[in-house]
Design a protein around this motif. Structure first.
Motif, PDB file in Angstrom:
ATOM      1  N   THR A  57       0.829  -1.212   0.000  1.00  0.00           N
ATOM      2  CA  THR A  57       0.000   0.000   0.000  1.00  0.00           C
ATOM      3  C   THR A  57       0.860   1.258   0.000  1.00  0.00           C
ATOM      4  OG1 THR A  57      -1.707  -1.181   1.224  1.00  0.00           O
ATOM      5  CG2 THR A  57      -1.818   1.224   1.246  1.00  0.00           C
ATOM      6  N   TYR A  58       1.947   1.237   0.750  1.00  0.00           N
ATOM      7  CA  TYR A  58       2.783   2.425   0.909  1.00  0.00           C
ATOM      8  C   TYR A  58       4.086   2.368   0.119  1.00  0.00           C
ATOM      9  CZ  TYR A  58      -0.523   3.375   4.583  1.00  0.00           C
ATOM     10  OH  TYR A  58      -1.683   3.608   5.267  1.00  0.00           O
ATOM     11  N   ALA A  59       4.174   1.466  -0.843  1.00  0.00           N
ATOM     12  CA  ALA A  59       5.417   1.291  -1.608  1.00  0.00           C
ATOM     13  C   ALA A  59       5.865   2.564  -2.309  1.00  0.00           C
ATOM     14  CB  ALA A  59       5.256   0.165  -2.622  1.00  0.00           C
ATOM     15  N   THR A  60       4.943   3.416  -2.720  1.00  0.00           N
ATOM     16  CA  THR A  60       5.308   4.644  -3.438  1.00  0.00           C
ATOM     17  C   THR A  60       5.473   5.847  -2.511  1.00  0.00           C
ATOM     18  OG1 THR A  60       2.991   5.160  -3.888  1.00  0.00           O
ATOM     19  CG2 THR A  60       4.184   3.867  -5.554  1.00  0.00           C
ATOM     20  N   HIS A  61       5.273   5.654  -1.224  1.00  0.00           N
ATOM     21  CA  HIS A  61       5.445   6.767  -0.279  1.00  0.00           C
ATOM     22  C   HIS A  61       6.916   7.163  -0.253  1.00  0.00           C
ATOM     23  CE1 HIS A  61       5.621   9.038   3.449  1.00  0.00           C
ATOM     24  NE2 HIS A  61       4.310   9.169   3.358  1.00  0.00           N
ATOM     25  N   PRO A  62       7.213   8.468  -0.249  1.00  0.00           N
ATOM     26  CA  PRO A  62       8.624   8.905  -0.280  1.00  0.00           C
ATOM     27  C   PRO A  62       9.476   8.396   0.888  1.00  0.00           C
ATOM     28  CG  PRO A  62       7.135  10.781  -0.585  1.00  0.00           C
ATOM     29  CD  PRO A  62       6.280   9.586  -0.287  1.00  0.00           C
ATOM     30  N   ALA A  63       8.872   8.114   2.027  1.00  0.00           N
ATOM     31  CA  ALA A  63       9.634   7.644   3.192  1.00  0.00           C
ATOM     32  C   ALA A  63       9.799   6.125   3.216  1.00  0.00           C
ATOM     33  CB  ALA A  63       8.960   8.108   4.480  1.00  0.00           C
ATOM     34  N   SER A  64       9.143   5.426   2.309  1.00  0.00           N
ATOM     35  CA  SER A  64       9.197   3.962   2.316  1.00  0.00           C
ATOM     36  C   SER A  64      10.619   3.419   2.207  1.00  0.00           C
ATOM     37  CB  SER A  64       8.311   3.392   1.208  1.00  0.00           C
ATOM     38  OG  SER A  64       8.345   1.996   1.226  1.00  0.00           O
ATOM     39  N   PRO A  65      11.447   3.870   1.252  1.00  0.00           N
ATOM     40  CA  PRO A  65      12.810   3.324   1.177  1.00  0.00           C
ATOM     41  C   PRO A  65      13.622   3.548   2.453  1.00  0.00           C
ATOM     42  CG  PRO A  65      12.274   4.465  -0.861  1.00  0.00           C
ATOM     43  CD  PRO A  65      11.168   4.771   0.120  1.00  0.00           C
ATOM     44  N   ALA A  66      13.519   4.727   3.042  1.00  0.00           N
ATOM     45  CA  ALA A  66      14.283   5.001   4.270  1.00  0.00           C
ATOM     46  C   ALA A  66      13.811   4.128   5.420  1.00  0.00           C
ATOM     47  CB  ALA A  66      14.168   6.480   4.639  1.00  0.00           C
ATOM     48  N   ALA A  67      12.510   3.912   5.534  1.00  0.00           N
ATOM     49  CA  ALA A  67      11.985   3.051   6.599  1.00  0.00           C
ATOM     50  C   ALA A  67      12.495   1.627   6.430  1.00  0.00           C
ATOM     51  CB  ALA A  67      10.456   3.081   6.591  1.00  0.00           C
ATOM     52  N   HIS A  68      12.445   1.127   5.202  1.00  0.00           N
ATOM     53  CA  HIS A  68      12.927  -0.233   4.968  1.00  0.00           C
ATOM     54  C   HIS A  68      14.439  -0.335   5.180  1.00  0.00           C
ATOM     55  CE1 HIS A  68       9.255  -2.219   3.817  1.00  0.00           C
ATOM     56  NE2 HIS A  68       8.936  -1.199   3.036  1.00  0.00           N
ATOM     57  N   GLN A  69      15.178   0.716   4.842  1.00  0.00           N
ATOM     58  CA  GLN A  69      16.629   0.677   5.079  1.00  0.00           C
ATOM     59  C   GLN A  69      16.941   0.692   6.567  1.00  0.00           C
ATOM     60  OE1 GLN A  69      19.343   2.978   2.759  1.00  0.00           O
ATOM     61  NE2 GLN A  69      18.154   2.655   0.889  1.00  0.00           N
TER      62      GLN A  69
END
Length: 136
Positions: free
Chosen positions: A69-81
């Motif tokens: 659902t949130y894959a395109t959210h700008p903060a998604s990559p940083a959260a996963h990292q």
């Protein structure tokens, strides 16, 4: 008689003191580098507490539950990292992989606290058995 735990604590203290000394201005470091080192070391000790590890695991599960659902959210990559970093540091490579697969192909955070961010990010990806990133 010195127990193993006491000896390990003494060695850890000596290693941390040496690293902090190396980060001082006398050895071409800076006050900011010293502060970051001590802050990060304290954070890593905090992350190793059992109740904190449980909270991290729950937060990770919650993020993964909404990952599509949130894959395109700008903060998604940083959260996963951030989760990928914590799980890689913990040695839980299965959970690290779950997050690093969704973290994009450029080191964002918190890799730079510990050295070359790109190199450390790539190493964590390799630890998690992910393919190498394309070279730019």
């Amino acid at each position: 008689m010195i127990t193993g735990h006491v000896r390990c604590a003494e060695l850890a203290m000596a290693a941390n003191r040496l690293r902090l000394t190396m980060l001082t201005a006398k050895w071409h470091g800076s006050r900011e580098e010293c502060f970051v080192f001590t802050r990060v070391r304290a954070a890593l000790r905090y992350f190793n507490r059992r109740e904190v590890r449980q909270e991290i695991d729950t937060a990770s599960d919650n993020l993964m539950a909404g990952a599509d659902t949130y894959a395109t959210h700008p903060a998604s990559p940083a959260a996963h990292q951030a989760f990928g970093f914590v799980f890689d540091d913990r040695g839980d490579l299965k959970l690290a992989r779950r997050h690093l697969e969704r973290s994009g192909d450029e080191a964002i955070w918190p890799w730079a606290y510990f050295g070359d961010s790109g190199e450390l990010f790539e190493k964590a990806r390799m630890n998690a058995l992910l393919p190498p990133l394309p070279r730019r």
